[in-house]
Design an enzyme around this catalytic site. Structure first.
Site, PDB file in Angstrom:
ATOM      1  N   ASP A 312      -7.823   5.663  -1.136  1.00  0.00           N
ATOM      2  CA  ASP A 312      -7.737   4.115  -1.478  1.00  0.00           C
ATOM      3  C   ASP A 312      -7.000   3.775  -2.643  1.00  0.00           C
ATOM      4  OD1 ASP A 312      -9.544   3.704   0.617  1.00  0.00           O
ATOM      5  OD2 ASP A 312     -11.313   3.737  -0.288  1.00  0.00           O
ATOM      6  N   ARG A 343      -0.586   0.581   5.270  1.00  0.00           N
ATOM      7  CA  ARG A 343      -0.159   0.891   3.905  1.00  0.00           C
ATOM      8  C   ARG A 343       1.131   1.381   3.480  1.00  0.00           C
ATOM      9  NH1 ARG A 343      -6.493   1.447   1.677  1.00  0.00           N
ATOM     10  NH2 ARG A 343      -6.813  -0.832   1.601  1.00  0.00           N
ATOM     11  N   ARG A 385      -6.308  -3.931  -1.303  1.00  0.00           N
ATOM     12  CA  ARG A 385      -5.569  -2.995  -2.460  1.00  0.00           C
ATOM     13  C   ARG A 385      -4.353  -2.987  -2.652  1.00  0.00           C
ATOM     14  NH1 ARG A 385     -10.367  -0.273  -3.445  1.00  0.00           N
ATOM     15  NH2 ARG A 385     -11.695   0.198  -1.695  1.00  0.00           N
TER      16      ARG A 385
HETATM   17  C1  S3P Z   1     -15.036   4.869   3.009  1.00  0.00           C
HETATM   18  C2  S3P Z   1     -14.309   5.880   3.513  1.00  0.00           C
HETATM   19  C3  S3P Z   1     -12.623   5.892   3.657  1.00  0.00           C
HETATM   20  C4  S3P Z   1     -12.080   4.745   2.697  1.00  0.00           C
HETATM   21  C5  S3P Z   1     -12.782   3.365   2.993  1.00  0.00           C
HETATM   22  C6  S3P Z   1     -14.234   3.806   2.732  1.00  0.00           C
HETATM   23  C7  S3P Z   1     -16.353   5.023   3.275  1.00  0.00           C
HETATM   24  O1  S3P Z   1     -12.332   5.741   4.788  1.00  0.00           O
HETATM   25  O2  S3P Z   1     -10.605   4.630   3.038  1.00  0.00           O
HETATM   26  O3  S3P Z   1     -12.205   2.555   2.011  1.00  0.00           O
HETATM   27  O4  S3P Z   1     -17.146   3.932   2.611  1.00  0.00           O
HETATM   28  O5  S3P Z   1     -16.797   5.944   3.889  1.00  0.00           O
HETATM   29  P1  S3P Z   1     -12.287   6.976   5.801  1.00  0.00           P
HETATM   30  O6  S3P Z   1     -13.418   7.725   5.688  1.00  0.00           O
HETATM   31  O7  S3P Z   1     -12.233   6.473   7.272  1.00  0.00           O
HETATM   32  O8  S3P Z   1     -11.187   7.623   5.327  1.00  0.00           O
END
Ligand code: S3P
Length: 426
Positions: A312, A343, A385
Protein backbone atom coordinates in the site's frame (compact mmCIF):
# COMPACT_ATOMS: atom_id res chain seq x y z
CA UNK A 1 -13.23 18.06 -6.49
CA UNK A 2 -9.84 19.50 -7.48
CA UNK A 3 -7.61 19.98 -4.43
CA UNK A 4 -4.84 22.53 -4.79
CA UNK A 5 -1.62 22.26 -2.77
CA UNK A 6 0.88 25.12 -2.38
CA UNK A 7 4.58 24.43 -2.12
CA UNK A 8 5.54 24.08 1.55
CA UNK A 9 8.89 24.80 3.23
CA UNK A 10 8.67 22.61 6.28
CA UNK A 11 6.28 20.74 8.57
CA UNK A 12 6.48 20.60 12.34
CA UNK A 13 4.50 19.27 15.26
CA UNK A 14 2.61 16.28 16.58
CA UNK A 15 0.25 14.16 14.55
CA UNK A 16 -2.47 11.86 15.81
CA UNK A 17 -3.96 9.57 13.17
CA UNK A 18 -7.08 7.47 13.45
CA UNK A 19 -6.93 3.71 13.85
CA UNK A 20 -5.32 1.40 11.33
CA UNK A 21 -7.82 0.54 8.59
CA UNK A 22 -6.93 -3.17 8.37
CA UNK A 23 -7.15 -3.65 12.14
CA UNK A 24 -10.38 -1.61 12.37
CA UNK A 25 -12.11 -3.73 9.68
CA UNK A 26 -11.22 -6.87 11.59
CA UNK A 27 -12.17 -5.42 14.99
CA UNK A 28 -15.62 -4.50 13.62
CA UNK A 29 -16.10 -7.94 12.06
CA UNK A 30 -14.93 -9.90 15.12
CA UNK A 31 -17.06 -7.74 17.43
CA UNK A 32 -20.06 -8.42 15.18
CA UNK A 33 -19.37 -12.16 15.33
CA UNK A 34 -18.86 -12.28 19.13
CA UNK A 35 -21.75 -13.02 21.48
CA UNK A 36 -22.20 -9.77 23.43
CA UNK A 37 -20.95 -6.20 23.63
CA UNK A 38 -17.50 -5.12 22.39
CA UNK A 39 -15.87 -1.68 22.46
CA UNK A 40 -13.56 -0.42 19.72
CA UNK A 41 -11.59 2.75 20.55
CA UNK A 42 -9.67 4.88 18.00
CA UNK A 43 -11.51 3.10 15.20
CA UNK A 44 -10.60 4.24 11.68
CA UNK A 45 -13.02 6.92 10.46
CA UNK A 46 -12.51 5.79 6.87
CA UNK A 47 -15.30 5.22 4.36
CA UNK A 48 -13.99 1.66 3.91
CA UNK A 49 -14.57 0.76 7.56
CA UNK A 50 -18.03 2.38 7.33
CA UNK A 51 -18.75 -0.03 4.48
CA UNK A 52 -17.93 -2.92 6.81
CA UNK A 53 -20.14 -1.47 9.57
CA UNK A 54 -23.10 -1.00 7.22
CA UNK A 55 -22.82 -4.60 5.94
CA UNK A 56 -22.97 -5.95 9.51
CA UNK A 57 -25.90 -3.66 10.32
CA UNK A 58 -27.74 -5.37 7.48
CA UNK A 59 -26.82 -8.71 9.07
CA UNK A 60 -28.58 -7.69 12.29
CA UNK A 61 -25.82 -6.08 14.41
CA UNK A 62 -26.25 -2.85 16.33
CA UNK A 63 -23.49 -0.21 16.38
CA UNK A 64 -23.33 2.94 18.50
CA UNK A 65 -20.71 5.34 17.11
CA UNK A 66 -19.50 8.22 19.31
CA UNK A 67 -16.54 10.10 17.79
CA UNK A 68 -13.80 7.49 17.34
CA UNK A 69 -15.36 4.95 19.73
CA UNK A 70 -17.75 2.22 18.64
CA UNK A 71 -19.93 -0.01 20.78
CA UNK A 72 -20.96 -3.19 19.01
CA UNK A 73 -23.72 -5.61 19.95
CA UNK A 74 -22.44 -8.85 18.37
CA UNK A 75 -24.73 -11.68 17.28
CA UNK A 76 -22.74 -14.74 18.41
CA UNK A 77 -22.03 -17.98 16.56
CA UNK A 78 -24.23 -18.20 13.42
CA UNK A 79 -26.47 -15.50 14.91
CA UNK A 80 -26.51 -13.21 11.86
CA UNK A 81 -29.88 -12.71 10.16
CA UNK A 82 -30.60 -12.81 6.42
CA UNK A 83 -30.12 -9.31 4.98
CA UNK A 84 -33.10 -7.66 3.25
CA UNK A 85 -30.94 -6.40 0.43
CA UNK A 86 -27.52 -6.76 -1.16
CA UNK A 87 -24.48 -6.16 1.05
CA UNK A 88 -22.70 -3.17 -0.50
CA UNK A 89 -18.93 -3.18 0.18
CA UNK A 90 -18.34 0.21 -1.51
CA UNK A 91 -14.67 0.59 -2.53
CA UNK A 92 -13.42 -1.87 0.07
CA UNK A 93 -11.70 -5.09 -1.01
CA UNK A 94 -11.15 -6.04 2.63
CA UNK A 95 -14.90 -5.81 3.33
CA UNK A 96 -15.95 -7.82 0.26
CA UNK A 97 -13.36 -10.55 0.62
CA UNK A 98 -13.42 -11.10 4.39
CA UNK A 99 -17.21 -11.00 4.63
CA UNK A 100 -17.40 -13.64 1.87
CA UNK A 101 -15.55 -16.04 4.17
CA UNK A 102 -17.95 -15.35 7.05
CA UNK A 103 -21.06 -15.60 4.87
CA UNK A 104 -19.94 -18.90 3.33
CA UNK A 105 -20.66 -20.49 6.72
CA UNK A 106 -24.14 -18.99 7.31
CA UNK A 107 -27.54 -20.61 6.81
CA UNK A 108 -28.94 -17.95 4.47
CA UNK A 109 -28.36 -16.57 1.00
CA UNK A 110 -26.53 -13.27 0.54
CA UNK A 111 -25.25 -11.12 -2.33
CA UNK A 112 -22.17 -8.87 -2.11
CA UNK A 113 -21.76 -5.86 -4.42
CA UNK A 114 -19.35 -2.94 -4.64
CA UNK A 115 -18.61 0.32 -6.46
CA UNK A 116 -17.23 0.52 -10.01
CA UNK A 117 -13.60 0.02 -8.96
CA UNK A 118 -14.28 -2.88 -6.58
CA UNK A 119 -16.52 -4.51 -9.20
CA UNK A 120 -13.50 -4.84 -11.48
CA UNK A 121 -11.17 -6.40 -8.90
CA UNK A 122 -10.43 -10.16 -8.88
CA UNK A 123 -12.60 -12.31 -6.64
CA UNK A 124 -11.67 -15.73 -8.06
CA UNK A 125 -8.80 -15.75 -5.56
CA UNK A 126 -11.33 -16.13 -2.72
CA UNK A 127 -14.06 -17.99 -4.60
CA UNK A 128 -11.77 -20.92 -5.48
CA UNK A 129 -10.44 -21.74 -1.99
CA UNK A 130 -13.88 -21.17 -0.44
CA UNK A 131 -15.36 -23.60 -2.99
CA UNK A 132 -12.69 -26.14 -1.99
CA UNK A 133 -14.04 -25.77 1.55
CA UNK A 134 -17.50 -26.70 0.21
CA UNK A 135 -18.92 -23.18 0.00
CA UNK A 136 -21.69 -22.50 -2.51
CA UNK A 137 -20.22 -19.23 -3.77
CA UNK A 138 -20.49 -17.74 -7.22
CA UNK A 139 -18.88 -14.63 -8.71
CA UNK A 140 -19.95 -13.27 -12.09
CA UNK A 141 -18.44 -14.71 -15.27
CA UNK A 142 -15.39 -12.41 -15.14
CA UNK A 143 -14.57 -13.63 -11.64
CA UNK A 144 -15.69 -10.30 -10.15
CA UNK A 145 -18.53 -8.94 -8.00
CA UNK A 146 -21.41 -9.43 -7.49
CA UNK A 147 -20.84 -12.57 -5.44
CA UNK A 148 -23.77 -14.77 -4.44
CA UNK A 149 -23.40 -17.13 -1.49
CA UNK A 150 -25.93 -19.83 -0.63
CA UNK A 151 -26.08 -22.12 2.42
CA UNK A 152 -23.88 -25.22 2.15
CA UNK A 153 -22.02 -27.83 4.19
CA UNK A 154 -18.51 -26.45 4.58
CA UNK A 155 -15.62 -28.71 5.55
CA UNK A 156 -12.12 -28.24 7.00
CA UNK A 157 -9.12 -28.15 4.63
CA UNK A 158 -5.36 -28.22 4.53
CA UNK A 159 -4.67 -25.50 1.97
CA UNK A 160 -1.59 -23.79 0.56
CA UNK A 161 -2.32 -20.16 -0.35
CA UNK A 162 -1.90 -19.46 -4.07
CA UNK A 163 -1.79 -15.63 -3.85
CA UNK A 164 0.24 -13.57 -1.36
CA UNK A 165 -2.81 -11.78 0.00
CA UNK A 166 -3.90 -11.12 3.58
CA UNK A 167 -7.45 -10.64 2.32
CA UNK A 168 -7.56 -14.13 0.81
CA UNK A 169 -5.90 -15.64 3.88
CA UNK A 170 -8.39 -13.91 6.17
CA UNK A 171 -11.42 -14.91 4.06
CA UNK A 172 -10.63 -18.62 4.38
CA UNK A 173 -9.68 -18.32 8.06
CA UNK A 174 -13.06 -16.68 8.73
CA UNK A 175 -14.87 -19.51 6.98
CA UNK A 176 -12.83 -22.22 8.78
CA UNK A 177 -13.49 -20.64 12.18
CA UNK A 178 -17.07 -21.94 11.95
CA UNK A 179 -15.93 -25.61 11.97
CA UNK A 180 -15.31 -27.93 14.95
CA UNK A 181 -12.47 -29.66 13.12
CA UNK A 182 -9.18 -27.87 12.56
CA UNK A 183 -8.13 -26.40 9.19
CA UNK A 184 -4.51 -25.70 8.32
CA UNK A 185 -3.45 -22.91 5.98
CA UNK A 186 0.06 -22.59 4.62
CA UNK A 187 1.33 -19.18 3.60
CA UNK A 188 4.50 -19.10 1.48
CA UNK A 189 5.01 -15.33 1.51
CA UNK A 190 4.29 -13.52 4.75
CA UNK A 191 1.41 -11.02 4.46
CA UNK A 192 -0.14 -8.80 7.13
CA UNK A 193 -1.16 -10.96 10.07
CA UNK A 194 -3.76 -8.89 11.95
CA UNK A 195 -6.41 -11.62 11.64
CA UNK A 196 -4.11 -14.18 13.25
CA UNK A 197 -3.02 -11.75 15.99
CA UNK A 198 -6.49 -10.50 16.91
CA UNK A 199 -7.90 -14.03 16.99
CA UNK A 200 -4.78 -15.29 18.74
CA UNK A 201 -4.45 -18.17 16.26
CA UNK A 202 -1.79 -20.82 16.59
CA UNK A 203 0.87 -20.20 13.95
CA UNK A 204 4.12 -22.02 13.24
CA UNK A 205 6.80 -20.12 11.38
CA UNK A 206 9.19 -22.31 9.43
CA UNK A 207 12.06 -20.95 7.35
CA UNK A 208 10.08 -20.30 4.16
CA UNK A 209 6.43 -20.60 5.20
CA UNK A 210 3.89 -20.01 7.95
CA UNK A 211 1.34 -22.62 9.06
CA UNK A 212 -1.89 -21.27 10.54
CA UNK A 213 -4.27 -23.48 12.52
CA UNK A 214 -7.93 -22.53 12.96
CA UNK A 215 -11.12 -24.09 14.32
CA UNK A 216 -14.28 -23.09 16.18
CA UNK A 217 -12.21 -22.87 19.40
CA UNK A 218 -10.81 -19.63 18.00
CA UNK A 219 -14.25 -18.02 17.43
CA UNK A 220 -14.16 -14.42 18.76
CA UNK A 221 -15.51 -13.49 22.18
CA UNK A 222 -16.53 -9.93 23.19
CA UNK A 223 -13.49 -7.66 23.70
CA UNK A 224 -12.30 -4.12 24.16
CA UNK A 225 -9.55 -2.73 21.94
CA UNK A 226 -7.77 0.55 21.25
CA UNK A 227 -6.79 0.35 17.61
CA UNK A 228 -3.22 1.59 16.98
CA UNK A 229 -2.94 4.44 14.47
CA UNK A 230 -2.54 3.71 10.77
CA UNK A 231 1.04 3.33 9.52
CA UNK A 232 -0.14 3.41 5.89
CA UNK A 233 -1.70 6.86 6.47
CA UNK A 234 1.42 7.92 8.41
CA UNK A 235 3.66 7.07 5.43
CA UNK A 236 2.51 10.18 3.48
CA UNK A 237 3.48 12.50 6.36
CA UNK A 238 6.75 10.67 6.99
CA UNK A 239 7.85 11.16 3.36
CA UNK A 240 6.74 14.82 3.33
CA UNK A 241 8.74 15.44 6.51
CA UNK A 242 11.86 13.68 5.19
CA UNK A 243 11.79 15.69 1.95
CA UNK A 244 11.16 19.20 3.31
CA UNK A 245 13.89 21.28 4.99
CA UNK A 246 14.00 21.84 8.77
CA UNK A 247 11.03 19.53 9.31
CA UNK A 248 10.44 17.48 12.40
CA UNK A 249 7.27 15.58 13.32
CA UNK A 250 6.13 13.15 15.99
CA UNK A 251 3.42 10.62 15.15
CA UNK A 252 1.91 8.94 18.20
CA UNK A 253 0.65 5.39 18.82
CA UNK A 254 1.43 3.98 15.41
CA UNK A 255 0.94 0.32 14.57
CA UNK A 256 4.40 -1.24 14.27
CA UNK A 257 3.27 -4.74 13.34
CA UNK A 258 6.26 -6.37 11.63
CA UNK A 259 4.19 -7.20 8.55
CA UNK A 260 3.52 -3.47 8.03
CA UNK A 261 6.77 -1.65 8.88
CA UNK A 262 8.49 -2.31 5.54
CA UNK A 263 7.95 1.32 4.55
CA UNK A 264 9.84 2.58 7.61
CA UNK A 265 12.64 0.06 7.06
CA UNK A 266 13.07 1.07 3.42
CA UNK A 267 12.98 4.81 4.15
CA UNK A 268 15.62 4.26 6.85
CA UNK A 269 17.79 2.30 4.39
CA UNK A 270 17.36 5.24 2.01
CA UNK A 271 18.93 7.45 4.68
CA UNK A 272 15.75 8.72 6.35
CA UNK A 273 16.18 9.77 9.97
CA UNK A 274 13.26 8.00 11.63
CA UNK A 275 13.31 7.13 15.32
CA UNK A 276 10.92 4.83 17.13
CA UNK A 277 10.14 5.57 20.78
CA UNK A 278 7.90 4.28 23.51
CA UNK A 279 7.56 0.86 21.89
CA UNK A 280 5.03 -1.42 23.54
CA UNK A 281 2.56 -4.20 22.84
CA UNK A 282 -1.24 -3.89 22.84
CA UNK A 283 -3.45 -6.95 22.22
CA UNK A 284 -0.61 -8.72 20.42
CA UNK A 285 0.09 -5.72 18.15
CA UNK A 286 3.32 -3.70 18.42
CA UNK A 287 2.73 0.05 18.90
CA UNK A 288 5.08 3.04 19.25
CA UNK A 289 5.71 6.70 18.49
CA UNK A 290 7.62 7.71 15.37
CA UNK A 291 9.86 10.79 15.19
CA UNK A 292 10.89 11.94 11.71
CA UNK A 293 13.47 14.56 10.65
CA UNK A 294 14.35 16.11 7.26
CA UNK A 295 16.86 13.86 5.51
CA UNK A 296 18.79 13.40 2.31
CA UNK A 297 17.66 10.18 0.60
CA UNK A 298 19.24 7.75 -1.85
CA UNK A 299 17.44 4.97 -3.71
CA UNK A 300 17.96 1.36 -2.65
CA UNK A 301 16.96 -1.90 -4.29
CA UNK A 302 13.66 -3.33 -3.08
CA UNK A 303 13.57 -7.11 -2.77
CA UNK A 304 10.67 -9.36 -3.85
CA UNK A 305 10.01 -10.68 -0.35
CA UNK A 306 9.28 -7.21 1.04
CA UNK A 307 6.62 -6.34 -1.58
CA UNK A 308 3.53 -7.63 0.35
CA UNK A 309 4.76 -5.64 3.38
CA UNK A 310 4.89 -2.34 1.43
CA UNK A 311 2.14 -2.98 -1.10
CA UNK A 312 0.00 0.00 0.00
CA UNK A 313 3.00 2.33 0.41
CA UNK A 314 4.57 1.91 -3.05
CA UNK A 315 2.88 5.08 -4.42
CA UNK A 316 4.41 7.30 -1.72
CA UNK A 317 7.74 5.41 -1.78
CA UNK A 318 7.93 6.22 -5.51
CA UNK A 319 7.44 9.92 -4.70
CA UNK A 320 10.28 9.66 -2.16
CA UNK A 321 12.36 7.88 -4.82
CA UNK A 322 12.16 10.71 -7.36
CA UNK A 323 13.76 13.13 -4.89
CA UNK A 324 16.42 10.62 -3.84
CA UNK A 325 19.84 10.06 -5.37
CA UNK A 326 19.80 7.41 -8.13
CA UNK A 327 16.76 6.00 -9.93
CA UNK A 328 13.66 4.55 -8.33
CA UNK A 329 12.88 1.07 -9.64
CA UNK A 330 10.37 -1.51 -8.51
CA UNK A 331 9.61 -5.00 -9.83
CA UNK A 332 7.67 -8.04 -8.57
CA UNK A 333 4.70 -5.80 -7.78
CA UNK A 334 2.10 -7.00 -10.31
CA UNK A 335 -0.49 -6.90 -7.50
CA UNK A 336 -0.49 -3.11 -7.93
CA UNK A 337 -2.46 -3.63 -11.14
CA UNK A 338 -5.49 -4.94 -9.20
CA UNK A 339 -5.71 -2.41 -6.37
CA UNK A 340 -8.24 0.46 -6.11
CA UNK A 341 -6.85 1.50 -9.52
CA UNK A 342 -4.19 -0.05 -11.73
CA UNK A 343 -1.56 1.65 -9.59
CA UNK A 344 1.30 1.00 -12.02
CA UNK A 345 -0.64 2.89 -14.74
CA UNK A 346 -1.88 5.60 -12.36
CA UNK A 347 1.64 6.28 -11.08
CA UNK A 348 3.34 6.15 -14.49
CA UNK A 349 0.76 8.48 -16.10
CA UNK A 350 1.13 11.05 -13.32
CA UNK A 351 4.94 10.88 -13.23
CA UNK A 352 5.04 11.50 -17.01
CA UNK A 353 3.16 14.76 -16.38
CA UNK A 354 6.13 16.20 -14.48
CA UNK A 355 8.65 15.36 -17.18
CA UNK A 356 10.10 12.15 -15.74
CA UNK A 357 11.22 9.38 -18.06
CA UNK A 358 9.05 6.45 -17.11
CA UNK A 359 9.77 2.86 -17.98
CA UNK A 360 6.67 0.75 -17.33
CA UNK A 361 6.93 -3.03 -16.79
CA UNK A 362 4.15 -5.57 -16.31
CA UNK A 363 5.20 -5.90 -12.65
CA UNK A 364 6.56 -2.44 -11.85
CA UNK A 365 8.25 0.67 -13.23
CA UNK A 366 11.43 2.72 -13.24
CA UNK A 367 11.71 6.51 -12.97
CA UNK A 368 14.49 8.72 -14.35
CA UNK A 369 15.13 12.44 -14.48
CA UNK A 370 14.12 15.40 -12.35
CA UNK A 371 10.69 16.81 -11.62
CA UNK A 372 9.76 19.86 -13.67
CA UNK A 373 8.37 22.59 -11.48
CA UNK A 374 5.50 23.65 -13.72
CA UNK A 375 2.17 23.65 -11.91
CA UNK A 376 0.52 20.31 -12.71
CA UNK A 377 -2.94 18.79 -12.38
CA UNK A 378 -2.59 15.15 -11.31
CA UNK A 379 -5.29 12.48 -11.65
CA UNK A 380 -6.28 10.46 -8.58
CA UNK A 381 -8.05 7.80 -10.69
CA UNK A 382 -10.48 7.66 -7.75
CA UNK A 383 -7.73 5.93 -5.76
CA UNK A 384 -7.09 7.34 -2.28
CA UNK A 385 -3.41 6.39 -2.10
CA UNK A 386 -2.69 7.84 -5.56
CA UNK A 387 -4.48 11.06 -4.51
CA UNK A 388 -2.41 11.46 -1.32
CA UNK A 389 0.90 10.52 -2.99
CA UNK A 390 0.43 13.25 -5.62
CA UNK A 391 -0.83 15.66 -2.97
CA UNK A 392 2.57 15.20 -1.30
CA UNK A 393 4.40 15.58 -4.63
CA UNK A 394 2.42 18.80 -5.29
CA UNK A 395 3.60 20.25 -1.97
CA UNK A 396 7.20 19.48 -2.93
CA UNK A 397 6.98 21.29 -6.30
CA UNK A 398 8.03 24.96 -6.44
CA UNK A 399 4.75 26.15 -7.94
CA UNK A 400 2.62 23.58 -6.13
CA UNK A 401 0.13 21.33 -7.90
CA UNK A 402 -3.43 20.01 -7.82
CA UNK A 403 -5.10 16.60 -7.65
CA UNK A 404 -8.35 15.81 -9.43
CA UNK A 405 -11.15 13.86 -7.65
CA UNK A 406 -9.33 14.33 -4.37
CA UNK A 407 -12.41 13.48 -2.26
CA UNK A 408 -11.50 9.78 -2.63
CA UNK A 409 -8.98 10.25 0.23
CA UNK A 410 -11.98 9.65 2.51
CA UNK A 411 -11.59 5.95 1.67
CA UNK A 412 -8.70 5.79 4.16
CA UNK A 413 -8.05 9.24 5.69
CA UNK A 414 -10.80 11.89 5.52
CA UNK A 415 -8.64 14.19 7.71
CA UNK A 416 -5.63 14.36 5.35
CA UNK A 417 -5.88 18.07 4.34
CA UNK A 418 -6.69 19.23 7.89
CA UNK A 419 -3.70 17.28 9.25
CA UNK A 420 -1.37 18.79 6.62
CA UNK A 421 -2.64 22.30 7.48
CA UNK A 422 -1.99 21.68 11.19
CA UNK A 423 1.58 20.56 10.54
CA UNK A 424 2.16 23.62 8.33
CA UNK A 425 0.89 25.87 11.14
CA UNK A 426 -2.09 27.22 9.13
C1 S3P B 1 -5.44 -5.56 3.33
C2 S3P B 1 -4.56 -6.33 2.63
C3 S3P B 1 -3.84 -5.88 1.42
C4 S3P B 1 -3.85 -4.36 1.31
C5 S3P B 1 -5.21 -3.79 1.57
C6 S3P B 1 -5.70 -4.17 2.96
C7 S3P B 1 -6.13 -6.16 4.49
O1 S3P B 1 -4.47 -6.44 0.28
O2 S3P B 1 -3.40 -3.97 0.03
O3 S3P B 1 -5.16 -2.37 1.47
O4 S3P B 1 -6.70 -5.41 5.30
O5 S3P B 1 -6.10 -7.38 4.62
P1 S3P B 1 -4.08 -7.93 -0.21
O6 S3P B 1 -4.07 -8.76 0.97
O7 S3P B 1 -5.10 -8.36 -1.19
O8 S3P B 1 -2.71 -7.75 -0.83
Amino acid sequence: MIQKFENIDSIKGELFLLGDKSISHRAVMFAAMADGISIIKNCSGSEDVHSTISCFEKLGCKFEIKDDQIKVWGKGFKGFTKPNSELYAGNSGTTARLISGILSAQNFESVITGDKSLSQRPMKRIVEPLKLMGADILANENGTLPITIKPSAIKPVNYKLQVASAQVKSAIILCAIHLEEESIFIEQTLTRNHTEKLLNLKTEIESDRTKIYVSKNDYPKPFEITVPSDISSAAFFIVLCLLTKNSKILIRNISLNETRTGVVNILRQMGGKIEIENEREEKGERVGDIRVYSSKLKNVSISKSVIPNIIDEIPILAVAGIFAEGNFKINNAKELRVKESDRIKSLCNNFKKVGLTVNEFEDGFELNGTVSNEETLFESYGDHRIAMAFGVLSMLMKKGGSVNDFECVGISNPQFVEQINNLCGY
